[in-house]
Write an enzyme that holds these catalytic residues in place. Structure first.
Site, PDB file in Angstrom:
ATOM      1  N   GLU A   1     -11.084  -0.563  -3.934  1.00 27.95           N
ATOM      2  CA  GLU A   1     -10.354   0.014  -2.810  1.00 27.95           C
ATOM      3  C   GLU A   1      -9.095   0.720  -3.325  1.00 27.95           C
ATOM      4  O   GLU A   1      -8.812   0.756  -4.523  1.00 27.95           O
ATOM      5  CB  GLU A   1      -9.962  -1.069  -1.806  1.00 27.95           C
TER       6      GLU A   1
ATOM      7  N   ASP B   1       0.828  -1.213   0.000  1.00 23.04           N
ATOM      8  CA  ASP B   1       0.000   0.000   0.000  1.00 23.04           C
ATOM      9  C   ASP B   1       0.865   1.266   0.000  1.00 23.04           C
ATOM     10  O   ASP B   1       0.679   2.162   0.819  1.00 23.04           O
ATOM     11  CB  ASP B   1      -0.933   0.020   1.214  1.00 23.04           C
TER      12      ASP B   1
END
Length: 313
Positions: free
Chosen positions: A193, A13
């Site tokens: 997402e 991420d």
């Protein structure tokens, strides 16, 4: 412009932000999911060896004590902000973890110096699984974009947008921009997402990631004209196919959860993402540490569309 990937091992991420001071600031999920780590360097190539600073650690108990995910660093109106998601435990309820979104702030010139204060939870008006917040300014207004579960519909997470009253508060009711609907968005899990925003060539682009976090993970794209209302779902067009995905020939699997940065001269847009170099994952992919930070240049088509190509080694 090319990089040797992975740039930084075992950092998922990833978020890289190039500030006006000439430094690149980097944060990401650490494999232990127990803290927020920050580093900086004058070049992207120097980031892997740059010293890290833990700017925040999860407390032993409470709402932010577990599973610290997807921190993003932003500089807004003279202060540094980090958006992140956290859960009170590792317990799964109704098929999902219990993440909510939170904000840290420091007014230090160098954010590695701190101190950082916790501004609390971002209230979206819906108390459900939520994560992966980003923020962008456009035509005099700042917006917040994130992923959240709507208990009323099928799926794990959808993408939402809202105007911001402050860098830690929303200013209006959120609007859903996208939900998992195509086959490539519902592999393993129904997921939209990890949104990231890039404004170029008369358009506002939002990339996002879809499906389970193994080799099926891939990226989609939303876009709207720069003069359209970003709060109107009709302003946005969604790609019918993924724009970035696994490449077995190069042994890069599950690229996604990206951010954007630029080259040192500002002339080349870069995509920052995580990926694995193998598919045989033992156990739950969530606990596998080998999602590595990668960087590569973005090409642009003649009509102003981003061309991500194949993930590079």
């Amino acid at each position: 412009m090319s990089f040797h990937n992975p740039l930084i091992p075992q950092r998922a991420d990833p978020c890289i932000y190039r500030h006006t001071d000439g430094y690149y600031y980097f944060t990401a999920s650490v494999p232990e999911y127990d803290r927020i780590e920050l580093r900086r360097a004058a070049t992207l190539e120097a980031l892997p060896a740059a010293p890290t600073v833990d700017i925040w650690r999860a407390p032993p108990s409470g709402a932010t004590s577990s599973l610290i995910w997807a921190p993003e660093i932003h500089y807004i109106d003279g202060a540094w902000y980090v958006y992140f998601a956290a859960a009170p435990s590792r317990e799964i309820v109704d098929g999902l973890f219990q993440h909510r979104m939170y904000v840290l702030r420091t007014t230090a010139a160098n954010p590695l110096d701190g101190p950082w204060e916790t501004l609390g939870r971002v209230d979206t008006g819906l108390d459900s699984f939520s994560l992966d917040a980003t923020s962008f300014a456009h035509r005099g207004q700042r917006y917040y974009v994130w992923a959240q579960k709507d208990p009323a519909i099928t799926g794990n997470s959808n993408l939402y947008i809202a105007p911001m009253k402050t860098p830690w508060q929303l200013g209006a009711t959120p609007v859903m921009l996208s939900k998992p609907e195509f086959d490539w968005e519902i592999q393993g899990f129904w997921v939209n997402e990890g949104p990231s925003v890039l404004i170029r060539h008369g358009k506002v682009f939002i990339t996002y990631s879809a499906s389970a976090t193994d080799e099926r993970y891939c990226m989609g794209l939303l876009q709207a004209p720069v003069d359209a209302d970003p709060l109107d779902p009709a302003s946005w067009t969604k790609s019918a196919q993924p724009v970035f995905g696994s490449c077995a020939e190069r042994e890069v699997y599950g690229p996604g959860h990206n951010s954007f940065t630029v080259s040192a001269d500002g002339g080349t847009d870069l995509i920052v993402y995580h990926a694995r170099n193998y598919t045989e994952i033992v156990g739950d992919p969530l606990w596998n540490p080998d999602r590595h930070t990668c960087v590569q240049a973005i090409d642009w088509s003649a009509d102003g569309q981003p061309v991500f190509g194949l993930p590079q080694r």
